[in-house]
Scaffold this motif. Structure first.
Motif, PDB file in Angstrom:
ATOM      1  N   LEU A 123       0.926  -1.154   0.062  1.00 24.88           N
ATOM      2  CA  LEU A 123      -0.065  -0.148  -0.039  1.00 24.88           C
ATOM      3  C   LEU A 123       0.911   1.166   0.046  1.00 24.88           C
ATOM      4  CD1 LEU A 123      -2.845  -0.677   2.511  1.00 24.88           C
ATOM      5  CD2 LEU A 123      -2.837  -1.413   0.338  1.00 24.88           C
ATOM      6  N   ASN A 124       0.286   2.285  -0.579  1.00 23.82           N
ATOM      7  CA  ASN A 124       1.069   3.728  -0.801  1.00 23.82           C
ATOM      8  C   ASN A 124       0.062   4.598  -0.037  1.00 23.82           C
ATOM      9  OD1 ASN A 124       3.186   2.881  -2.451  1.00 23.82           O
ATOM     10  ND2 ASN A 124       1.752   2.652  -4.222  1.00 23.82           N
ATOM     11  N   GLY A 126      -2.339   7.121   1.173  1.00 25.17           N
ATOM     12  CA  GLY A 126      -3.022   8.404   0.847  1.00 25.17           C
ATOM     13  C   GLY A 126      -3.303   8.168  -0.659  1.00 25.17           C
ATOM     14  N   ASP A 127      -3.011   7.173  -1.564  1.00 23.92           N
ATOM     15  CA  ASP A 127      -3.448   7.205  -2.807  1.00 23.92           C
ATOM     16  C   ASP A 127      -4.832   6.508  -2.891  1.00 23.92           C
ATOM     17  OD1 ASP A 127      -3.304   4.470  -2.751  1.00 23.92           O
ATOM     18  OD2 ASP A 127      -1.675   4.235  -3.812  1.00 23.92           O
ATOM     19  N   ASP A 128      -5.655   6.434  -4.017  1.00 22.97           N
ATOM     20  CA  ASP A 128      -6.911   5.871  -3.882  1.00 22.97           C
ATOM     21  C   ASP A 128      -7.225   4.440  -3.493  1.00 22.97           C
ATOM     22  OD1 ASP A 128      -7.714   8.398  -5.261  1.00 22.97           O
ATOM     23  OD2 ASP A 128      -7.749   7.779  -7.110  1.00 22.97           O
ATOM     24  N   ASN A 129      -6.214   3.479  -3.682  1.00 21.67           N
ATOM     25  CA  ASN A 129      -6.327   2.298  -3.270  1.00 21.67           C
ATOM     26  C   ASN A 129      -6.067   2.261  -1.759  1.00 21.67           C
ATOM     27  OD1 ASN A 129      -6.290  -0.382  -4.089  1.00 21.67           O
ATOM     28  ND2 ASN A 129      -4.255  -0.689  -3.604  1.00 21.67           N
ATOM     29  N   PHE A 130      -5.433   3.134  -1.077  1.00 27.09           N
ATOM     30  CA  PHE A 130      -5.321   3.062   0.425  1.00 27.09           C
ATOM     31  C   PHE A 130      -6.666   3.765   0.931  1.00 27.09           C
ATOM     32  CE2 PHE A 130      -4.171   5.141   4.337  1.00 27.09           C
ATOM     33  CZ  PHE A 130      -3.184   4.026   4.768  1.00 27.09           C
ATOM     34  N   VAL A 131      -7.096   4.654   0.452  1.00 27.39           N
ATOM     35  CA  VAL A 131      -8.344   5.167   0.848  1.00 27.39           C
ATOM     36  C   VAL A 131      -9.435   4.139   0.730  1.00 27.39           C
ATOM     37  CG1 VAL A 131     -10.177   6.703   0.644  1.00 27.39           C
ATOM     38  CG2 VAL A 131      -7.728   7.658   0.325  1.00 27.39           C
ATOM     39  N   ASP A 426       4.040   1.687   4.500  1.00 30.58           N
ATOM     40  CA  ASP A 426       5.421   2.534   4.778  1.00 30.58           C
ATOM     41  C   ASP A 426       5.795   2.437   6.527  1.00 30.58           C
ATOM     42  OD1 ASP A 426       5.887   3.581   2.279  1.00 30.58           O
ATOM     43  OD2 ASP A 426       4.098   4.822   2.624  1.00 30.58           O
ATOM     44  N   LYS A 470       0.751  15.461   3.612  1.00 29.64           N
ATOM     45  CA  LYS A 470      -0.031  14.813   2.494  1.00 29.64           C
ATOM     46  C   LYS A 470      -1.180  15.432   1.940  1.00 29.64           C
ATOM     47  CE  LYS A 470       0.156  11.164  -0.048  1.00 29.64           C
ATOM     48  NZ  LYS A 470       1.131  11.013  -1.001  1.00 29.64           N
ATOM     49  N   SER A 505      -8.793   9.963   5.279  1.00 27.00           N
ATOM     50  CA  SER A 505      -9.974  10.676   4.938  1.00 27.00           C
ATOM     51  C   SER A 505     -10.250  11.862   6.014  1.00 27.00           C
ATOM     52  CB  SER A 505     -10.797   9.967   4.437  1.00 27.00           C
ATOM     53  OG  SER A 505     -10.431   9.172   3.421  1.00 27.00           O
ATOM     54  N   LYS A 508      -8.150  14.795   5.981  1.00 25.82           N
ATOM     55  CA  LYS A 508      -8.324  15.430   4.845  1.00 25.82           C
ATOM     56  C   LYS A 508      -9.593  16.274   4.911  1.00 25.82           C
ATOM     57  CE  LYS A 508      -7.778  14.761  -0.283  1.00 25.82           C
ATOM     58  NZ  LYS A 508      -7.754  13.834  -1.547  1.00 25.82           N
TER      59      LYS A 508
END
Length: 605
Positions: A123-124, A126-131, A426, A470, A505, A508
């Motif tokens: 997983l990265n 903050g990207d869409d997949n993570f969210v 990470d 981020k 989220s 953000k």
């Protein structure tokens, strides 16, 4: 004292494998003298010990009438251990002999296995997949139970109390146990908010304790009103023998809790350890991976440099077709790769990391398959020994050794059909354990993690600062400082209560506009409904508010703030909690906002 007749009866019982009386009398004369003080059940246990060659235990027993209560207490302990270990102490002794024989012979436990990289999710943040995974995990959280493995004291850290009572960071003074409980409560609340209609879910928390920690853990909970949990949500299970944290599985099996959870409709069991404050930043997305991928076992992992001193999640395939996905210790992984067709051993791939992710001993198990498996094994986990030999002859030890088992070795007995995977996060987000004292941490080679109270606290501030970056906040770069001989990055001291934000989220949604935070700043958020819009912070800002209050913070906040003042860990005028970090917080000035009443408020400086 028993009569001579009773003594004769006891003597007649103590026959070893049908041997004549002279055999056991010669092997344990001091035990023979004390038979009159023992019950018939204790005599049977004595027979078992002598049958298994343990007569040395009784060499220093004194005459009857001296230390009799201690002698009886010894057999009480033997009885408890005999009943709590699968197969009794006979199995324990024989397993130990076999494992020590393999160790002496240098036998490789992975002979016949070929390693390969298992399937999992990287997983990265903050990207869409993570969210997406985070949201799925929040939805599933109300169907989960948490198990905290916490049998240890803080002695290795230079702390006399239990590790769970240690402050995870100094800015708020929140101890590890409070942080964990408040994180679970925040997950509980967030999960219920996603469900239409009434949601009365109470996420269970089990804490595995030991003789050393049980009473103190209970006292920590009771004296703090369980940190907001209902006492019925929390269950303490005490480990009765020093046998490693793998015992958590047999304790759960024998407690009956697994069936109760199943009957209540729960689906997941999450296992975690006692001093990693970052873990709950990784839990929502990891649980989402388990749910989406339908994993029976999901090991949380971090990127790992080749040959780094952390175990690697590895798929092992045997020549006979058996497969398993387990943690392989770093000192076993490299030679195993070299012996099975990888002449360079454990090396970094194109990502700059080893393809075998680093195990951090946090597991998510699917409840139904877990129940089925422990019903077969009674929760017993494959054991190992780690003897410290005096010399190359491998015939004597520097210190006593014991059988141990590890929580993360659970997958070893699973069938090939089991869906076993991993989730890589990470390191800055998921892993900063506190396990080394200042002296040991200062000796760590440059560039390697200190894993100390100092580095663990700084990791919290780094993670929160990077999360703010981020979402668009201008967070100043850290400065490097040395505390307790450890050079660390010092970021702005940003700390928030879990109910303010459990996911990317959440942050953000609550942080907007062009906000900025200077390196010397401190921000503490204690409350749910706080939002920031166009805030410029250069100093210390503390926000406290009740559940039904909402506050929007903007403008420029500037003051002298809080500073970190170095402390020598040998300076006994400071508390252990302060000395082990190597600094104290000097609170020169701050802007504090308190909202004790419900309502909507704006703060603009």
């Amino acid at each position: 004292m028993a009569s001579s007749g009773a003594t004769a009866e006891n003597l007649s019982k103590l026959r070893i494998n049908g041997s004549p009386k002279g055999y056991w009398a010669a092997s344990a004369p001091n035990l023979q003298k004390n038979l009159s003080i023992l019950s018939s059940d204790q005599i049977e246990l004595a027979k078992m010990l002598l049958d298994e060659g343990q007569s040395h235990i009784f060499v220093h027993w004194l005459e009857p009438g001296v230390d009799d209560e201690e002698k009886k207490g010894f057999f009480d302990q033997v009885a408890r251990l005999n009943s709590s270990y699968p197969g009794g102490l006979v199995s324990y002794i024989r397993n130990a002999r076999n494992l020590l024989a393999d160790s002496k012979a240098g036998k490789n436990p992975f002979d016949g296995f070929t390693p390969s990289v298992p399937s999992g999710e990287v997983l990265n943040f903050g990207d869409d997949n993570f969210v997406m995974f985070e949201e799925a995990g929040i939805r599933e959280a109300r169907n989960a139970a948490f198990v905290l493995v916490a049998g240890g004291l803080g002695e290795r850290l230079g702390y006399k109390g239990i590790k769970l009572a240690l402050p995870s960071e100094s800015t708020t003074g929140t101890c590890f146990l409070q942080h964990y409980v408040e994180s679970i409560l925040a997950l509980q609340d967030a999960s219920c908010r996603l469900v239409e209609g009434q949601c009365q879910t109470q996420i269970p928390l089990v804490i595995m304790t030991s003789d050393d920690t049980h009473a103190r853990t209970l006292d920590l909970l009771e004296s703090n009103a369980y940190f907001g949990m209902k006492p019925t949500q929390v269950k303490l299970l005490k480990q009765t023998k020093p046998h490693g944290h793998g015992d958590v599985h047999s304790l759960l099996y024998s407690s009956g809790l697994l069936k109760l959870w199943h009957d209540a409709g729960l689906k997941w069991v999450l296992f975690f350890q006692d001093t990693n404050a970052l873990l709950f930043k990784a839990i929502p997305a990891s649980l989402g991976v388990s749910s989406t991928k339908k994993y029976h076992v999901n090991s949380l992992a971090v990127p790992r440099k080749a040959k780094e001193a952390i175990g690697g999640i590895t798929k092992l395939t045997h020549a006979d077709g058996r497969t398993m996905v387990i943690n392989v210790e770093y000192n076993q992984l490299d030679p195993l790769l070299r012996a099975t067709g990888y002449p360079e051993g454990d090396v970094n791939c194109e990502t700059g990391f080893s393809p075998f992710p680093g195990n951090i001993n946090q597991l998510i198990l699917e409840l139904d398959s877990y129940i089925n498996e422990v019903a077969k094994t009674r929760g017993a986990i494959t054991e190992f020994v780690n003897p410290k030999y005096k010399d190359s002859s491998r015939t004597s030890f520097k210190s006593s050794t014991r059988l141990e088992c590890m929580m993360q070795d659970y997958p070893k007995t699973l069938p090939p059909s089991a869906r076993v995977g991993f989730t890589v996060m990470d390191i800055w987000l998921a892993y900063a354990p506190v396990k080394n004292n200042p002296e040991d941490a200062a000796k760590v080679p440059k560039g390697n993690p200190y894993h100390s109270a100092t580095s663990g606290e700084m990791a919290i501030y780094r993670a929160n600062s990077l999360i703010f970056r981020k979402v668009g906040v201008q967070v100043a770069d850290p400065v490097r400082q040395v505390f307790n001989g450890q050079e660390v990055e010092v970021w702005p001291r940003i700390a928030w209560n879990p109910k303010w934000a459990m996911t990317f989220s959440d942050v953000k949604r609550k942080v907007g506009g062009s906000c900025s935070i200077s390196q010397r700043s401190t921000m503490v958020v204690k409350g749910r409904n706080v939002s920031f819009e166009g805030l410029s912070l250069d100093g210390a800002l503390v926000i406290n508010l009740v559940e039904d209050a909402e506050v929007k913070v903007s403008g420029c906040v500037q003051n002298k703030g809080w500073t970190l003042e170095p402390v020598d860990y040998k300076d006994s005028s400071y508390s252990e909690e302060v000395r082990m970090r190597g600094f104290r917080i000097e609170k020169a000035d701050q802007s504090e906002m308190n909202y004790p009443e419900p309502g909507k408020f704006c703060f603009k400086s």
